[in-house]
Design a protein around this motif. Structure first.
Motif, short mmCIF file in Angstrom:
data_model
loop_
_atom_site.label_atom_id
_atom_site.label_comp_id
_atom_site.label_asym_id
_atom_site.label_seq_id
_atom_site.Cartn_x
_atom_site.Cartn_y
_atom_site.Cartn_z
N MET A 152 28.31 55.98 32.71
CA MET A 152 27.77 55.21 31.60
C MET A 152 27.17 53.91 32.13
N LYS A 153 26.28 53.31 31.34
CA LYS A 153 25.66 52.04 31.71
C LYS A 153 26.57 50.89 31.27
N ALA A 154 26.67 49.86 32.10
CA ALA A 154 27.48 48.70 31.77
C ALA A 154 26.85 47.46 32.39
N LEU A 155 27.08 46.31 31.75
CA LEU A 155 26.60 45.04 32.27
C LEU A 155 27.69 44.46 33.16
N VAL A 156 27.43 44.43 34.46
CA VAL A 156 28.46 44.15 35.46
C VAL A 156 28.13 42.89 36.24
N LYS A 157 29.11 42.02 36.39
CA LYS A 157 29.01 40.89 37.31
C LYS A 157 29.52 41.41 38.66
N HIS A 158 28.60 41.56 39.60
CA HIS A 158 28.95 42.21 40.87
C HIS A 158 28.76 41.31 42.09
N ALA A 159 28.13 40.15 41.89
CA ALA A 159 27.91 39.23 43.01
C ALA A 159 27.60 37.84 42.46
N GLN A 160 27.67 36.86 43.33
CA GLN A 160 27.34 35.49 42.94
C GLN A 160 25.86 35.38 42.63
N GLY A 161 25.52 34.38 41.82
CA GLY A 161 24.14 34.14 41.46
C GLY A 161 23.74 34.88 40.20
N ILE A 162 22.68 34.40 39.54
CA ILE A 162 22.21 35.03 38.31
C ILE A 162 21.83 36.49 38.55
N ASP A 163 21.29 36.78 39.74
CA ASP A 163 20.92 38.16 40.06
C ASP A 163 22.14 39.03 40.31
N VAL A 184 33.09 43.35 37.74
CA VAL A 184 33.75 43.47 36.44
C VAL A 184 32.69 43.58 35.34
N THR A 185 32.92 44.51 34.41
CA THR A 185 32.08 44.60 33.23
C THR A 185 32.47 43.47 32.30
N ILE A 186 31.50 42.65 31.88
CA ILE A 186 31.82 41.48 31.07
C ILE A 186 31.70 41.78 29.58
N GLY A 187 32.02 40.77 28.75
CA GLY A 187 31.96 40.91 27.29
C GLY A 187 33.33 41.12 26.68
N HIS A 188 33.62 40.38 25.59
CA HIS A 188 34.94 40.52 24.96
C HIS A 188 34.90 40.46 23.43
N GLU A 189 33.75 40.17 22.83
CA GLU A 189 33.65 40.13 21.36
C GLU A 189 32.98 41.42 20.90
N PHE A 190 33.69 42.24 20.12
CA PHE A 190 33.13 43.57 19.86
C PHE A 190 33.75 44.23 18.63
N ILE A 197 36.83 39.55 31.52
CA ILE A 197 36.97 38.46 32.48
C ILE A 197 37.77 38.94 33.70
N LYS A 198 38.96 39.45 33.45
CA LYS A 198 39.78 39.97 34.55
C LYS A 198 39.98 41.48 34.49
N VAL A 199 39.60 42.08 33.36
CA VAL A 199 39.53 43.55 33.27
C VAL A 199 38.20 43.90 32.63
N ASP A 200 37.75 45.12 32.82
CA ASP A 200 36.44 45.52 32.33
C ASP A 200 36.32 45.36 30.82
N GLY A 201 35.17 44.81 30.41
CA GLY A 201 34.96 44.44 29.01
C GLY A 201 34.05 45.37 28.25
N VAL A 202 33.35 44.81 27.26
CA VAL A 202 32.75 45.61 26.19
C VAL A 202 31.23 45.74 26.25
N PHE A 203 30.59 45.16 27.25
CA PHE A 203 29.15 45.38 27.38
C PHE A 203 28.93 46.71 28.09
N ALA A 204 29.33 47.77 27.40
CA ALA A 204 29.27 49.13 27.92
C ALA A 204 29.45 50.08 26.75
#
Length: 344
Positions: free
Chosen positions: A1-12, A56-62, A113-120
């Protein structure tokens, strides 16, 4: 599935990636996410201002619907419409956990934040955190449960509003706009909200549409201290709720609060705030800090929403498909919007 993931430093280092559908345990449910709101924390994560373990997949309001149930989950069914607080994992045995404040557990692992979130498309949630979405509430509106629960926890769970109280909300963002409605629905006599000039075109317009604010004050144009003193015959506000974390706003709060009143702080902003200690001691002002949400604050959100005491739709400025997350984040960073949603 597609998810919005923070995988490295920086906006990219934030982007759409292919990830596996979460595996659930016996006490969990798998939820298909229907709507997810962008929070200031998500923006901070993107800009490396809020450290998270990566990837980590971000997002927590859903909001969403139950897709699959763990073996020990018996009070829910596939297809149930649900929301959930974000305290996904904690120790369960410390003072905070056993006193109903698991959000303050030092081992708390918060959703997105510390576990995978809801932007997925799918997210794993412990069943004990679930609440039913009230009838008549859309998925988009229900996605605002978490910021509303922040205000509820501060105003109603950790403190209380007495009939006729004068409440000043500092900050005209989503939490501030929700807090004003919560205060009015709980018996406040006068509710005032403050904001900067950049909020005039969008957020002040929403504040006017909501119809619960007796005063809407542009602090770059008018003096909120004088307005409060005049409106209360010099007494001051019973409760100041600060959602900004701004040292300037807090300096105003110290001058607006009444003797033996309450300053409630939920905003994270400036690292240091100068406190007029002698004045606060003389006035016996209570300063209380509140962070996060609890099961009880989500339950109160459902009660308020189910009885029509929260008007959520005006707070939603726009929605974007998950794949257009960059436009969504640009909208969320802009003062031209209030709340932006992503639809997986």
């Amino acid at each position: 599935m597609k998810a919005l993931v923070k995988h490295a430093q920086g906006i990219d280092g934030l982007g759409i990636r292919d990830v596996a559908v979460p595996e659930i345990g016996a006490d969990d449910v798998l939820i298909e996410v229907k709507a997810a709101a962008i929070c200031g924390t998500d923006l901070h994560i993107m800009n490396d201002l809020y450290p998270v373990p990566m990837p980590v997949t971000i997002g927590h309001e859903f909001s969403g619907v139950i897709e699959k149930l763990g073996a020990n989950v018996h009070n829910w069914q596939r297809g149930d419409r649900v929301i959930a607080e974000g305290n996904a994992e904690n120790c369960g045995s410390c003072f905070c956990c056993t006193s109903g404040n698991a959000n303050l557990c030092r081992d708390n692992k918060y959703l997105g934040i510390k576990v995978d979130g809801v932007f997925a498309r799918y997210v794993r949630i412990p069943a004990k955190l679930l609440h039913r979405i009230p009838e008549g509430l859309s998925f988009e509106e229900a996605a605002l449960a978490e910021p509303a629960a922040v205000a509820i926890d501060a105003l109603l769970e950790k403190n209380s509003i007495e009939p006729g109280d004068v409440v000043v909300v500092q900050g005209c963002g989503p939490i501030g706009l929700l807090a004003g409605q919560i205060a009015k629905a709980s018996g406040a006599g006068m509710v005032m909200i403050t904001g900067r000039g950049s909020a005039v075109k969008s957020r002040f317009t929403v504040a006017e549409e909501l119809g619960v604010f007796d005063r809407i004050v542009n602090v770059e144009k008018d003096d909120p201290i004088a307005i409060v003193r005049d409106a209360t015959a010099g007494k001051g506000a019973d409760i100041i709720l600060d959602t900004t974390g701004s040292a300037v706003a807090m300096a105003q709060a110290f001058q607006m609060v009444r003797r033996a009143g309450l300053i409630e702080a939920v905003g994270m902003g400036d690292q240091a705030v100068q406190v007029p200690w002698d004045l606060m001691m003389k006035e016996v002002v209570r300063i209380h800090f509140c962070r996060g949400t609890t099961y009880g604050s989500f339950a109160r959100f459902c009660s308020l929403a189910s009885t029509g005491r929260l008007n959520l739709r005006p707070i939603i400025s726009n929605t974007f498909p998950l794949e257009n997350w960059k436009k969504g984040f640009e909208s969320a960073e802009s003062r031209e919007s209030v709340k932006t949603l992503l639809i997986p």
